[in-house]
Design a protein around this motif. Sequence first.
Motif, short mmCIF file in Angstrom:
data_model
loop_
_atom_site.label_atom_id
_atom_site.label_comp_id
_atom_site.label_asym_id
_atom_site.label_seq_id
_atom_site.Cartn_x
_atom_site.Cartn_y
_atom_site.Cartn_z
N LEU A 7 0.81 -1.22 0.00
CA LEU A 7 0.00 0.00 0.00
C LEU A 7 0.84 1.28 0.00
O LEU A 7 0.29 2.37 -0.08
CB LEU A 7 -0.93 0.01 1.22
CG LEU A 7 -2.02 -1.07 1.25
CD1 LEU A 7 -2.86 -0.94 2.51
CD2 LEU A 7 -2.91 -1.00 0.01
N THR A 8 2.17 1.14 0.11
CA THR A 8 3.01 2.35 0.03
C THR A 8 3.01 2.85 -1.41
O THR A 8 3.04 2.05 -2.35
CB THR A 8 4.45 2.06 0.48
OG1 THR A 8 5.02 1.07 -0.37
CG2 THR A 8 4.48 1.60 1.93
N PRO A 9 2.96 4.16 -1.63
CA PRO A 9 2.88 4.69 -2.99
C PRO A 9 4.11 4.37 -3.82
O PRO A 9 5.21 4.19 -3.29
CB PRO A 9 2.75 6.20 -2.76
CG PRO A 9 2.30 6.36 -1.35
CD PRO A 9 2.89 5.21 -0.61
N GLU A 10 3.92 4.33 -5.12
CA GLU A 10 5.04 4.14 -6.04
C GLU A 10 5.88 5.41 -6.10
O GLU A 10 7.11 5.36 -6.18
CB GLU A 10 4.52 3.79 -7.44
CG GLU A 10 5.60 3.52 -8.46
CD GLU A 10 5.03 3.11 -9.81
OE1 GLU A 10 5.85 2.85 -10.72
OE2 GLU A 10 3.80 3.05 -9.97
N TYR A 11 5.20 6.57 -6.10
CA TYR A 11 5.85 7.87 -6.03
C TYR A 11 5.21 8.65 -4.88
O TYR A 11 4.00 8.59 -4.68
CB TYR A 11 5.69 8.67 -7.32
CG TYR A 11 6.37 8.06 -8.53
CD1 TYR A 11 7.74 8.18 -8.71
CD2 TYR A 11 5.64 7.37 -9.49
CE1 TYR A 11 8.37 7.64 -9.82
CE2 TYR A 11 6.26 6.83 -10.61
CZ TYR A 11 7.63 6.97 -10.77
OH TYR A 11 8.24 6.44 -11.87
N SER A 12 6.03 9.42 -4.16
CA SER A 12 5.50 10.21 -3.04
C SER A 12 6.11 11.60 -3.06
O SER A 12 6.77 12.03 -2.12
CB SER A 12 5.80 9.54 -1.70
OG SER A 12 5.11 8.34 -1.58
N THR A 13 5.91 12.31 -4.15
CA THR A 13 6.43 13.68 -4.23
C THR A 13 5.26 14.63 -4.35
O THR A 13 4.56 14.88 -3.38
CB THR A 13 7.40 13.81 -5.42
OG1 THR A 13 6.77 13.30 -6.61
CG2 THR A 13 8.68 13.05 -5.18
N PHE A 14 5.03 15.17 -5.53
CA PHE A 14 3.91 16.08 -5.73
C PHE A 14 2.57 15.39 -5.49
O PHE A 14 1.64 15.96 -4.95
CB PHE A 14 3.98 16.63 -7.15
CG PHE A 14 3.01 17.74 -7.43
CD1 PHE A 14 3.14 18.97 -6.82
CD2 PHE A 14 1.95 17.54 -8.30
CE1 PHE A 14 2.26 19.99 -7.08
CE2 PHE A 14 1.06 18.55 -8.56
CZ PHE A 14 1.22 19.79 -7.95
N THR A 15 2.50 14.13 -5.92
CA THR A 15 1.32 13.31 -5.63
C THR A 15 1.77 11.95 -5.11
O THR A 15 2.90 11.53 -5.34
CB THR A 15 0.46 13.07 -6.90
OG1 THR A 15 1.26 12.42 -7.88
CG2 THR A 15 -0.09 14.38 -7.45
N ASN A 16 0.88 11.28 -4.40
CA ASN A 16 1.11 9.89 -3.99
C ASN A 16 0.46 8.99 -5.03
O ASN A 16 -0.76 8.86 -5.08
CB ASN A 16 0.51 9.63 -2.61
CG ASN A 16 1.42 10.08 -1.49
OD1 ASN A 16 2.64 10.02 -1.60
ND2 ASN A 16 0.84 10.55 -0.40
N MET A 17 1.28 8.39 -5.87
CA MET A 17 0.76 7.51 -6.93
C MET A 17 0.74 6.07 -6.43
O MET A 17 1.80 5.49 -6.14
CB MET A 17 1.65 7.60 -8.17
CG MET A 17 1.63 8.96 -8.84
SD MET A 17 0.08 9.30 -9.71
CE MET A 17 0.26 8.24 -11.14
#
Length: 494
Positions: A473-483
């Motif tokens: 469940l951790t996002p693939e990307y966690s910068t501008f958006t949580n993908m």
Amino acid sequence: MEVCVAILLVGALLALLWLLVDKKKSGGKGGGLPPGPFALPLVGNLLQLDKHVPYKTLLKLSERYGPVMMVHLGWQRAVVLVGYEAVKEALVDQADDFTGRMQLPFLVKATRGYGLGISNGDRWRQLRRFTLTTLRDFGMGRKGMEAWIQEESKHMRGHIETYKAAPFDPSFLLSCSVSNVICCLVFGQRFDYEDPDFLRLLAIIFKILQFVASPLGQMYNIFPWLIERLPGSQHKVFANMEVVRSFIDQKIQQHQDSLEPGPPRDFIDCFLNRIQQEKHNKTTEFFYENLQATVMNLFMAGTETTSSTIRYALSIFIKHPEVQEKMQKEIDAVIGRERCVNMEDRKSMPFTDAVIHEVQRFLDIAPFSLPHYTLHDVSFRGYTIPKDTIVVPLLHSVLKDETQWADPLTFDPQHFLDHNGNFKKNPSFMPFSSGKRACVGESLARMELFIFLVSLLQHFSFSCPGGPDSVDLTPEYSTFTNMPRRHQLVAMPR
């Protein structure tokens, strides 16, 4: 050699000027800038930020510098607001002071500086008022839109049935369904799930948003003049933006060619009519470039954020099968398996409503929100925030605020249920931001999430080949958006 020396001298002069200007404006307590960590010339505090989860660094810094702190993103000064109280005080209590929107370089390039998303002043007021009114006239948040979403949910279910309980990646299917809803509003039509041009367009949008959420995308927003000149994937992304723009231009031209007197068919018709009505108004914001960019805003923002949230919800249902089972029991008791779900059902389904809210809170899809911008000097909590300062309402810190949620780092629907099992609101639930720059499509997104998710659980039980423990469940990307990550899932008919 001489060129290198000249570059170094110019860099040193710029750094010195930057430090002098910053020192002149700081002034300490009593009306000065908020406190913050020491910043290096030109790069600011970038080297301190975790490029994979930068908001966690900001949370850590706020433990030392407080809920209103100053950081430097490259050469740009930014005030970061941390926690529910600070964010609410700025965006709601002092809404007029914080209505400005930062001109994010990527969005400026994508929209050529036009449209609703990054506009300020009179342009923003005219376009926001028109957009909200028009979308409501076409049923956003009302019965008319409910029928469109119900119809689209049938197409979605029919397509899922073709997999015959075999594993599949639901990403593009969900994008198709959600995008078709906004397409009905904006273009007056839906697209078939097998339409190759539509699928290509959705794939392009996904890649664009992947870039925006990536560390490289964030670097572009801080150093656009540098990233523009370096080799890399950003050039393909900008070429893809032109494909989206060309698609929108084609749709607008089709509307212009077929526009007739009478009731407008969709958002584009309404905007074209307004352009005609105000063609002699020299201060109007109703012209082609604003139409093109606003349609781009609605089409792209209205597709991927909601579909990603639904995809994340399905992952949560697999990770927590007890939640899925309890939702299905409530759905069976209130709706059954034959009747279409409607928004009125939500009042009788507190657990389902709580789960959907908790999915949004836990995903935290826009941890930074879209950055705001001070259009004039602002006095806030004893500090002076100068004109032209970026303001970052850290929505992550609101949705995970330990003073507002019993166990903020755990997925728990009880966050939205009282001791009697009734749904309870929480003012710090801000996935759509808050105040005057809150998401214009909030009511549409809420309706889509409820109807699509309930319809899916009404007809299918979801699992995955590797079992619940294989779901990350951790996002693939966690910068501008949580993908959220993509998973293969199995939809077993009920």
